[in-house]
Design an enzyme around this catalytic site. Structure first.
Site, PDB file in Angstrom:
ATOM      1  N   ARG A  83       0.852  -1.211   0.000  1.00  9.80           N
ATOM      2  CA  ARG A  83       0.000   0.000   0.000  1.00  9.80           C
ATOM      3  C   ARG A  83       0.882   1.254   0.000  1.00  9.80           C
ATOM      4  O   ARG A  83       1.801   1.357   0.798  1.00  9.80           O
ATOM      5  CB  ARG A  83      -0.880  -0.025   1.250  1.00  9.80           C
ATOM      6  N   ARG A 152      -1.765   6.986   9.361  1.00 12.47           N
ATOM      7  CA  ARG A 152      -1.895   6.404   8.018  1.00 12.47           C
ATOM      8  C   ARG A 152      -1.964   7.493   6.943  1.00 12.47           C
ATOM      9  O   ARG A 152      -1.920   8.682   7.248  1.00 12.47           O
ATOM     10  CB  ARG A 152      -3.176   5.555   7.963  1.00 12.47           C
ATOM     11  N   LYS A 245      -3.973   1.851  14.736  1.00 13.79           N
ATOM     12  CA  LYS A 245      -3.882   2.761  13.601  1.00 13.79           C
ATOM     13  C   LYS A 245      -4.499   4.128  13.940  1.00 13.79           C
ATOM     14  O   LYS A 245      -5.339   4.240  14.852  1.00 13.79           O
ATOM     15  CB  LYS A 245      -4.579   2.162  12.379  1.00 13.79           C
ATOM     16  N   LYS A 247      -5.977   7.768  11.907  1.00 14.67           N
ATOM     17  CA  LYS A 247      -6.330   8.265  10.573  1.00 14.67           C
ATOM     18  C   LYS A 247      -6.803   9.713  10.614  1.00 14.67           C
ATOM     19  O   LYS A 247      -7.619  10.079  11.463  1.00 14.67           O
ATOM     20  CB  LYS A 247      -7.443   7.387   9.985  1.00 14.67           C
ATOM     21  N   CYS A 468     -15.266  -3.022  -0.493  1.00 16.39           N
ATOM     22  CA  CYS A 468     -13.881  -3.267  -0.074  1.00 16.39           C
ATOM     23  C   CYS A 468     -13.318  -4.424  -0.893  1.00 16.39           C
ATOM     24  O   CYS A 468     -14.028  -5.071  -1.655  1.00 16.39           O
ATOM     25  CB  CYS A 468     -13.844  -3.588   1.412  1.00 16.39           C
ATOM     26  N   CYS A 474      -7.949 -10.662   1.099  1.00 11.51           N
ATOM     27  CA  CYS A 474      -8.083 -10.201   2.487  1.00 11.51           C
ATOM     28  C   CYS A 474      -8.242 -11.382   3.442  1.00 11.51           C
ATOM     29  O   CYS A 474      -9.197 -12.164   3.328  1.00 11.51           O
ATOM     30  CB  CYS A 474      -9.277  -9.261   2.640  1.00 11.51           C
ATOM     31  N   CYS A 513     -16.565  -8.030   5.760  1.00 10.56           N
ATOM     32  CA  CYS A 513     -16.548  -8.310   7.207  1.00 10.56           C
ATOM     33  C   CYS A 513     -16.874  -7.012   7.925  1.00 10.56           C
ATOM     34  O   CYS A 513     -16.948  -5.950   7.293  1.00 10.56           O
ATOM     35  CB  CYS A 513     -15.189  -8.885   7.623  1.00 10.56           C
ATOM     36  N   CYS A 517     -14.077  -1.348   5.939  1.00 11.90           N
ATOM     37  CA  CYS A 517     -13.094  -0.681   5.059  1.00 11.90           C
ATOM     38  C   CYS A 517     -13.728   0.175   3.965  1.00 11.90           C
ATOM     39  O   CYS A 517     -13.088   1.094   3.456  1.00 11.90           O
ATOM     40  CB  CYS A 517     -12.160  -1.719   4.439  1.00 11.90           C
TER      41      CYS A 517
HETATM   42 FE1  SRM Z   1      -9.165  -1.653   6.067  1.00 12.41          FE
HETATM   43  C1  SRM Z   1      -7.906  -4.241   7.833  1.00 12.41           C
HETATM   44  C2  SRM Z   1      -8.313  -3.098   3.212  1.00 12.41           C
HETATM   45  C3  SRM Z   1      -9.765   1.244   4.481  1.00 12.41           C
HETATM   46  C4  SRM Z   1     -10.913  -0.536   8.792  1.00 12.41           C
HETATM   47  N1  SRM Z   1      -8.200  -3.372   5.620  1.00 12.41           N
HETATM   48  C5  SRM Z   1      -7.713  -4.278   6.490  1.00 12.41           C
HETATM   49  C6  SRM Z   1      -6.872  -5.324   5.766  1.00 12.41           C
HETATM   50  C7  SRM Z   1      -5.450  -4.860   5.787  1.00 12.41           C
HETATM   51  C8  SRM Z   1      -7.037  -6.769   6.270  1.00 12.41           C
HETATM   52  C9  SRM Z   1      -6.092  -7.277   7.330  1.00 12.41           C
HETATM   53  O1  SRM Z   1      -5.900  -6.630   8.363  1.00 12.41           O
HETATM   54  O2  SRM Z   1      -5.566  -8.376   7.119  1.00 12.41           O
HETATM   55  C10 SRM Z   1      -7.501  -5.230   4.351  1.00 12.41           C
HETATM   56  C11 SRM Z   1      -6.606  -5.647   3.183  1.00 12.41           C
HETATM   57  C12 SRM Z   1      -7.452  -6.219   2.074  1.00 12.41           C
HETATM   58  C13 SRM Z   1      -6.715  -6.471   0.828  1.00 12.41           C
HETATM   59  O3  SRM Z   1      -6.570  -7.656   0.456  1.00 12.41           O
HETATM   60  O4  SRM Z   1      -6.305  -5.528   0.175  1.00 12.41           O
HETATM   61  C14 SRM Z   1      -8.014  -3.808   4.367  1.00 12.41           C
HETATM   62  N2  SRM Z   1      -8.942  -1.032   4.229  1.00 12.41           N
HETATM   63  C15 SRM Z   1      -8.671  -1.807   3.149  1.00 12.41           C
HETATM   64  C16 SRM Z   1      -8.846  -1.040   1.854  1.00 12.41           C
HETATM   65  C17 SRM Z   1      -7.887  -1.460   0.755  1.00 12.41           C
HETATM   66  C18 SRM Z   1     -10.310  -1.207   1.399  1.00 12.41           C
HETATM   67  C19 SRM Z   1     -10.613  -0.780  -0.002  1.00 12.41           C
HETATM   68  O5  SRM Z   1     -11.318  -1.547  -0.626  1.00 12.41           O
HETATM   69  O6  SRM Z   1     -10.183   0.269  -0.451  1.00 12.41           O
HETATM   70  C20 SRM Z   1      -8.674   0.392   2.372  1.00 12.41           C
HETATM   71  C21 SRM Z   1      -7.247   0.833   2.377  1.00 12.41           C
HETATM   72  C22 SRM Z   1      -7.110   2.197   2.952  1.00 12.41           C
HETATM   73  C23 SRM Z   1      -5.756   2.818   2.803  1.00 12.41           C
HETATM   74  O7  SRM Z   1      -5.374   3.099   1.670  1.00 12.41           O
HETATM   75  O8  SRM Z   1      -5.120   3.086   3.824  1.00 12.41           O
HETATM   76  C24 SRM Z   1      -9.154   0.229   3.808  1.00 12.41           C
HETATM   77  N3  SRM Z   1     -10.085   0.087   6.577  1.00 12.41           N
HETATM   78  C25 SRM Z   1     -10.322   1.117   5.731  1.00 12.41           C
HETATM   79  C26 SRM Z   1     -11.281   2.011   6.298  1.00 12.41           C
HETATM   80  C27 SRM Z   1     -11.861   3.252   5.629  1.00 12.41           C
HETATM   81  C28 SRM Z   1     -11.099   4.482   5.956  1.00 12.41           C
HETATM   82  O9  SRM Z   1     -10.040   4.444   6.587  1.00 12.41           O
HETATM   83  O10 SRM Z   1     -11.572   5.527   5.574  1.00 12.41           O
HETATM   84  C29 SRM Z   1     -11.624   1.494   7.532  1.00 12.41           C
HETATM   85  C30 SRM Z   1     -12.693   2.064   8.496  1.00 12.41           C
HETATM   86  C31 SRM Z   1     -12.262   3.285   9.190  1.00 12.41           C
HETATM   87  C32 SRM Z   1     -11.572   2.931  10.474  1.00 12.41           C
HETATM   88  O11 SRM Z   1     -10.367   2.713  10.440  1.00 12.41           O
HETATM   89  O12 SRM Z   1     -12.250   2.833  11.494  1.00 12.41           O
HETATM   90  C33 SRM Z   1     -10.857   0.290   7.704  1.00 12.41           C
HETATM   91  N4  SRM Z   1      -9.334  -2.260   7.997  1.00 12.41           N
HETATM   92  C34 SRM Z   1     -10.152  -1.695   8.930  1.00 12.41           C
HETATM   93  C35 SRM Z   1     -10.099  -2.492  10.129  1.00 12.41           C
HETATM   94  C36 SRM Z   1     -10.862  -2.204  11.448  1.00 12.41           C
HETATM   95  C37 SRM Z   1     -10.089  -1.223  12.244  1.00 12.41           C
HETATM   96  C38 SRM Z   1     -10.680  -0.867  13.569  1.00 12.41           C
HETATM   97  O13 SRM Z   1      -9.912  -0.436  14.426  1.00 12.41           O
HETATM   98  O14 SRM Z   1     -11.863  -0.932  13.782  1.00 12.41           O
HETATM   99  C39 SRM Z   1      -9.231  -3.573   9.858  1.00 12.41           C
HETATM  100  C40 SRM Z   1      -8.848  -4.702  10.809  1.00 12.41           C
HETATM  101  C41 SRM Z   1      -7.818  -4.315  11.806  1.00 12.41           C
HETATM  102  O15 SRM Z   1      -7.216  -3.243  11.758  1.00 12.41           O
HETATM  103  O16 SRM Z   1      -7.602  -5.139  12.698  1.00 12.41           O
HETATM  104  C42 SRM Z   1      -8.778  -3.395   8.507  1.00 12.41           C
HETATM  105 FE1  SF4 Z   2     -11.126  -7.237   4.441  1.00 13.40          FE
HETATM  106 FE2  SF4 Z   2     -13.116  -6.769   6.078  1.00 13.40          FE
HETATM  107 FE3  SF4 Z   2     -11.642  -4.748   5.206  1.00 13.40          FE
HETATM  108 FE4  SF4 Z   2     -13.272  -5.941   3.556  1.00 13.40          FE
HETATM  109  S1  SF4 Z   2     -13.884  -4.815   5.405  1.00 13.40           S
HETATM  110  S2  SF4 Z   2     -11.124  -5.454   3.136  1.00 13.40           S
HETATM  111  S3  SF4 Z   2     -13.219  -8.024   4.249  1.00 13.40           S
HETATM  112  S4  SF4 Z   2     -10.941  -6.366   6.507  1.00 13.40           S
END
Ligand code: SRM
Ligand code: SF4
Length: 604
Positions: A83, A152, A245, A247, A468, A474, A513, A517
């Protein structure tokens, strides 16, 4: 009390295991050198998989092939998701070409625009990690802190070329990003071949910051610059880094494309009305976040709350002060409760704010009013303040690929980057903007868009939908998302058409899930994966990202989704008030109760 003082007498065993990993990682080095050299496996050591996140990449395996490989007694097909750190999402045409080359040379041949305005690559093999990072480094791009317990990618309302205010806000996204970078040189040593110097921390390469990242100004002196640093090698984060994290987003009303309230910190631009608009300052919000865990009501999505107002130049320092309060007060025992939103809930908004002001050495002015109208992107041609044109191009779920019988997005955008000298800007709705097009060049760009079929006839429903990544990469996905949403949209488009709503927009978002994201808890219709083919259905989010939705039906399959939504959409067509968005309608008519605070998200 700072984190070092706080944890001095707490045995690491009492904290989450990741806390020990961070502390004992030699400032994020771990055994990554050895792991990369080990050719016997496509994987790296388990502990190092946590550390790579801080350097911007994740170890994954192809989940489509997991069972088959297990049967064949082969190790999973390991590869890495990489990323980029790309504050404000701007890519120069030359950078675009390099980033595109890298997709073929070292990844799976696609680029994925993320919901945080950057690119991800999938399928990068271990032996390709160094060449990948070294190639993008030549193009002045890195992946530092793109994942991990650090600040981030900083996101902002898209396209700095639209107006002077957009430019200023974009520059602030860079200043925040630069200021909150970790100091460790681990990334440079391990991936770029830099010699380690005694101590391991040194000034950042000036050349990398001069071209893209504005210099720190006088008034941006770091919080505590005049004091002895807590940890000379990692002055801001210390070897503990953050609990989780962190943001930051910046928005320019009336557009809320970044979903301002979904982030740990949000800055809302206050622009003086007038012909050219003038940036006055920012309302500061804290405590947003989307993620939760199914069946654990102590976890919930939450929208951020305003705590004050600051001048534009103070924004980086305010972001830093908020981060320090989270560093010192966030939960280091339970990662599910470690985000800033829970720290705010535990401490109370006022106490949190008081600590922020303590770091700043001054009080924040009162928050000002703001007004958002939508959280989508402006697609198609729009003209900027300087007369140049910008084209917002819809990219379904952010996947830039050449689709058989569909848009040739990679080839088309590559050609645009080769022939056009304006920047390309990624959006937080997973789209791309072709910027700075002179009137005389519009036709040429239109011709390229046409030739590569980049502009398909799409409904407003599809243009406002977001999914997502989920399967196959993922590791946390419980159900399909990116690969499934387009076909569900086909069916929902039919329902909309039958109801006479073909030209109406409803914000639909899907995730595989509950981590959120694609920010599904802000959608008017949200789908959150529960099990293969089964989703929780949420209703009632706000059209401008200002309200959380609520669970309507649990664990339902496609047939039930359509059974549930068809009558609701028909009723919406028949009974809605003028310009009433679907999310407001379902609340007004009692279909679902309004969620007014994150902690009430799970209440029926
Ligand atoms: Fe996310 C984890 C993809 C934006 C909340 N996210 C992941 C992981 C890395 C899975 C993992 O931990 O093994 C995913 C990788 C999937 C893959 O195969 O690419 C993943 N997140 C993404 C992306 C690529 C989704 C997308 O379709 O675009 C986004 C990448 C953002 C970036 O460029 O930095 C992405 N993730 C978000 C957002 C939206 C945002 O930030 O505006 C959120 C919700 C906002 C937030 O953070 O509350 C988000 N991702 C999570 C979470 C839950 C975090 C939490 O504390 O609640 C996880 C799981 C974790 O961190 O344990 C997670
Ligand atoms: Fe993976 Fe869940 Fe984030 Fe979708 S919402 S990319 S399934 S961690």
């Amino acid at each position: 009390m700072d984190i070092i003082a706080k944890l001095r007498d707490v045995p690491l065993d009492e904290l989450h295991p990741n806390e020990r990993l961070k502390v004992e990682s030699d400032y994020l080095r771990g055994t990554l050198e050895e792991g990369l050299a080990d050719r016997a496996t496509g994987a790296i050591a388990e502990a190092d998989t946590q550390l790579t996140k801080f350097h911007g990449f994740y170890q994954q395996d192809d989940r489509d092939l997991r069972d088959e490989r297990r049967h064949q007694k082969l190790e999973p097909l390991y590869s890495f998701m990489v990323r980029l750190r790309l504050p404000g999402g701007l890519v120069t045409p030359a950078q675009w070409q390099t980033l595109d080359d890298v997709a073929s040379r070292y990844a799976n041949g696609t680029l994925r625009i993320t919901t945080r305005q950057t690119f991800q690559y999938h399928g990068v093999l271990k032996e390709n990690l160094r060449p990948h990072l070294q190639t993008i480094h030549q193009a002045m791009v890195d992946t530092i802190a793109a994942c991990g317990d650090v600040n981030r990618n900083v996101i902002c309302t898209a396209n700095p070329h639209r107006s002077a205010v957009h430019r200023q806000v974009y520059e602030l996204s860079h200043r925040i990003s630069t200021r909150l970078l970790p100091s460790t040189r681990a990334y440079h040593e391990i991936f770029l071949g830099e010699e380690r110097v005694a101590g391991g921390a040194q000034e950042r390469e000036p050349e990398r910051e001069s071209k893209r990242e504005p210099e720190r100004t006088e008034s941006e002196a770091k919080v505590g610059d005049d004091q002895e640093p807590l940890d000379p090698q990692e002055p801001l984060y210390t070897r503990h880094y953050l609990p989780r994290k962190f943001k930051v987003a910046l928005a320019i009303p009336p557009e809320n494309d970044v979903d301002l309230f979904a982030h740990d910190v949000g800055f809302i631009a206050d622009v003086l009305k007038g012909e050219n608009g003038e940036l006055q300052g920012f309302t500061v919000c804290i405590g947003g976040g989307m993620g939760m865990t199914h069946g654990e009501p102590s976890t919930f999505p939450r929208l951020s709350d305003p705590i004050g107002y600051c001048a534009p130049d103070a924004v980086p320092a305010v972001a830093e002060a908020i981060m320090l309060v989270q560093r010192d007060n966030g939960n280091r025992r339970d990662r599910k409760l470690a985000r800033l939103k829970y720290t705010v809930e535990d401490m109370g908004l006022e106490a949190f704010k008081a600590e922020v002001e303590g770091h700043l050495g001054e009080t924040l002015a009162p928050a000002r009013e703001f007004h958002f109208e939508n959280n989508g992107d402006r697609l198609g041609w729009i003209q900027g303040d300087d007369g140049l044109w910008h084209y917002g191009l819809f990219v379904q779920n952010g996947r830039i690929a050449d689709f058989p019988d569909g848009p040739q997005l990679r080839t088309g955008l590559r050609e645009i980057a080769e022939q056009h000298d304006g920047d390309l800007v990624l959006t937080t709705n997973q789209n791309v903007i072709i910027t700075q097009v002179d009137e005389s060049r519009r036709e040429a760009i239109d011709a390229l868009l046409d030739r590569h079929r980049l502009v398909a006839e799409t409904s407003p429903l599809r243009r406002n939908a977001m999914a997502c990544v989920a399967f196959p990469t993922c590791g946390l996905a419980m159900a399909e998302s990116e690969r499934y949403l387009p076909s569900l949209i086909d069916k929902l488009e039919h329902v909309m058409q039958q109801a006479g709503l073909a030209e109406d927009a409803i914000i639909v978002r899907m995730t595989g899930c509950p981590n959120g994201c694609a920010r599904p808890y802000l959608a008017e219709i949200g789908f959150v994966g529960k099990a293969p083919g089964h989703y929780n259905l949420y209703l009632g989010g706000g059209f401008s990202g200002q309200r959380l939705n609520k669970l309507y039906r649990e664990n339902i399959n496609e047939a039930t989704i359509l059974e549930e939504l068809t009558p609701l959409i028909q009723r919406y067509a028949a009974e809605r008030e003028a310009a009433e968005p679907f999310g407001d309608f379902v609340i007004r008519t009692g279909v679902i109760r309004e969620t007014t605070a994150g902690r009430e998200f799970h209440e029926a």
